[in-house]
Scaffold this motif. Structure first.
Motif, short mmCIF file in Angstrom:
data_model
loop_
_atom_site.label_atom_id
_atom_site.label_comp_id
_atom_site.label_asym_id
_atom_site.label_seq_id
_atom_site.Cartn_x
_atom_site.Cartn_y
_atom_site.Cartn_z
N ILE A 11 -46.60 98.69 46.52
CA ILE A 11 -47.42 98.57 45.87
C ILE A 11 -48.40 97.63 47.38
O ILE A 11 -48.43 96.55 48.13
N LEU A 12 -49.85 98.70 46.91
CA LEU A 12 -50.38 98.29 48.45
C LEU A 12 -51.29 96.57 47.99
O LEU A 12 -51.46 96.16 48.55
N GLY A 13 -51.55 96.15 46.43
CA GLY A 13 -51.79 95.21 45.65
C GLY A 13 -53.74 94.86 46.81
O GLY A 13 -54.08 95.56 47.45
N HIS A 14 -53.38 93.37 46.46
CA HIS A 14 -54.25 93.08 46.67
C HIS A 14 -55.14 92.82 48.19
O HIS A 14 -56.23 92.86 49.11
N LEU A 15 -54.31 93.45 49.25
CA LEU A 15 -54.79 93.49 50.66
C LEU A 15 -55.38 94.87 50.71
O LEU A 15 -56.51 94.86 51.49
N GLN A 16 -55.67 95.65 49.44
CA GLN A 16 -57.37 96.68 49.42
C GLN A 16 -58.29 96.00 49.55
O GLN A 16 -59.11 96.68 49.30
N ARG A 17 -58.55 94.12 48.71
CA ARG A 17 -59.36 93.72 48.66
C ARG A 17 -60.18 92.84 49.82
O ARG A 17 -61.48 92.92 50.04
N GLY A 18 -58.97 93.26 50.75
CA GLY A 18 -59.71 91.77 52.02
C GLY A 18 -60.01 92.84 52.90
O GLY A 18 -59.88 94.01 52.92
N VAL A 44 -52.14 101.95 44.92
CA VAL A 44 -52.80 101.78 45.78
C VAL A 44 -54.22 100.76 43.86
O VAL A 44 -53.83 101.43 42.42
N MET A 45 -55.16 100.66 44.18
CA MET A 45 -55.81 99.99 43.08
C MET A 45 -56.91 101.00 43.13
O MET A 45 -56.86 101.56 43.20
N GLY A 46 -57.87 100.52 42.44
CA GLY A 46 -58.96 101.18 41.11
C GLY A 46 -59.19 101.19 39.82
O GLY A 46 -59.83 101.78 38.93
N ARG A 47 -58.36 100.22 39.60
CA ARG A 47 -58.79 99.70 37.77
C ARG A 47 -58.16 101.84 36.81
O ARG A 47 -57.08 102.16 37.28
N ASP A 48 -59.14 102.38 36.61
CA ASP A 48 -58.77 103.09 35.28
C ASP A 48 -59.83 104.26 36.32
O ASP A 48 -59.29 105.55 35.74
N SER A 49 -60.08 104.14 37.33
CA SER A 49 -60.54 104.98 38.67
C SER A 49 -60.03 105.94 39.36
O SER A 49 -58.92 104.98 40.06
N GLY A 50 -59.76 106.48 39.52
CA GLY A 50 -58.34 107.11 40.56
C GLY A 50 -59.48 107.42 42.19
O GLY A 50 -59.21 108.75 43.11
N CYS A 51 -61.03 107.38 42.56
CA CYS A 51 -61.57 107.69 43.70
C CYS A 51 -60.71 107.38 44.79
O CYS A 51 -60.59 107.70 45.37
N ILE A 52 -59.92 105.95 45.21
CA ILE A 52 -59.08 105.12 46.06
C ILE A 52 -58.48 106.47 46.14
O ILE A 52 -58.00 106.67 47.59
N ALA A 53 -57.64 106.02 44.87
CA ALA A 53 -56.48 107.47 45.17
C ALA A 53 -56.99 108.54 45.76
O ALA A 53 -55.40 109.41 46.61
N LEU A 54 -57.63 109.85 45.45
CA LEU A 54 -58.04 110.69 45.70
C LEU A 54 -58.24 110.70 47.17
O LEU A 54 -57.50 111.79 48.36
#
Ligand code: F6P
Length: 327
Positions: free
Chosen positions: A253-260, A172-182
């Motif tokens: 890899i969920l990728g950019h679908l997470q942004r839409g 999952v995305m989040g760059r340096d943040s694990g908020c979405i993952a957690l």
């Protein structure tokens, strides 16, 4: 202090669901308060390329439900240069814009600080990113929607994982943040979650997976945050597979679908409150700040403080709960 007559609004960096709801709130609040409004296409790059458009309340009709950003977005290398910024400032002046609202992530905040310091016009930045990694707001616009998108994907992956007794690594995305993952990991019942904020050794992960297998689990989902320390889902899957072959292993890899996608109710209300607050802060005379929700209140934080404070948002208790729930 110069009275604000004309406001410019733009979105910058990675788009996030709810940015449109925020543009709408900024435009309508400004018009309600008697200001002229103009939109800038493509964020900081548009200031350099001179892509400004006048906006009225109808320009933002029926956009509250739309993902993406009607003003488009960009990550501008040109704006990082002094020459690029000089052109942007000249164009902003020629448009008669005397205050700005920028919606985006930390790059947007940094650009905003430069504008306020170098050009001297007031700017308020609104936290818009799926990563939820900004100081000054409990939540960023787009994070809730992205979480829901990820959960929907995990639920679907679970169906097929269970049918085939498979082990899935879902990145999952989040760059340096694990908020979405957690959060999505807990909500999706993940057996393990790899986070950027907490190093996990592959052996430790294998131990967790062995326990899951011993406990007769018929599927296992490992959420891999893109910024974790083992090099991403493909690497993790490869290294696990070398030592542990109980399950058939797959990677998603969920990728950019997470942004839409259409923003959630939470993100629409958050975006509307923060867009409204941004204009009110400018009218109160605030010159460089971010607005965010802290508890139930919209509050302003100076950009310098937001940019120099620790953005760590990982809740240790949630990490423990995720582990307990995976037995
Ligand atoms: O900041 C939002 C985000 O989606 C991150 O989660 C991700 O690391 C990055 O943007 C991807 O950026 P781009 O769309 O430019 O590849």
């Amino acid at each position: 202090m110069k009275k604000i007559k004309k406001l410019g609004v733009f979105t910058s960096g990675g788009d996030a669901p709810g940015m449109n709801a925020c543009i709408r709130a900024v435009v309508r609040t400004a018009i309600y308060e008697g200001l002229e409004v103009c939109g800038v296409y493509h964020g900081y790059q548009g200031m350099i390329d001179n892509t400004f458009i006048p906006m009225n309340s109808r320009s933002v009709s029926s956009i509250i439900n739309l993902g993406g950003t009607i003003l488009k977005s960009a990550r501008s290398d040109d704006f990082r240069t002094k020459e690029g910024r000089e052109i942007a400032y000249k164009n902003i002046r020629e448009q008669g814009i005397d205050a700005l609202v920028g919606i985006g992530g930390d790059g947007t905040f940094r650009g905003g600080q430069l504008i306020s310091q170098e050009m001297g016009i007031p700017i308020i930045c609104v936290p818009g990113t799926i990563d939820n990694d900004l100081f000054g707001s409990d939540y960023t616009i787009g994070y809730d929607t992205a979480n829901n998108t990820v959960i929907e994907a995990i639920d679907k992956i679970r169906d097929t994982a269970m049918s085939h007794n498979r082990l899935f690594f879902v990145e999952v995305m989040g760059r340096d943040s694990g908020c979405i993952a957690l959060h999505a990991g807990i909500a999706g019942g993940a057996e393990a979650i790899l986070l950027p904020e907490k190093k996990t050794a592959i052996d430790e992960l294998i131990e967790t997976l062995e326990i899951a297998a011993k406990n007769n689990k018929t599927s296992t989902i490992v959420i891999v945050a893109e910024g974790e320390n083992n090099g991403g889902a493909y690497n993790v899957a490869k290294r696990v597979k070398e030592k542990f072959d109980y399950y058939d292993t797959k990677v998603s890899i969920l990728g950019h679908l997470q942004r839409g996608g259409s923003p959630s109710s939470f993100d629409r209300v958050l975006a509307t409150r923060l867009g409204y607050a941004a204009v009110q802060e400018l009218l109160k005379g605030n010159t460089q700040a971010t607005v965010g929700m802290r508890g139930q209140k919209a509050v302003a934080t100076p950009l310098s403080e937001a940019l120099n404070s620790n953005t760590f948002k990982l809740d240790k208790e949630l990490v423990k709960i995720a582990k307990v729930m995976a037995i």
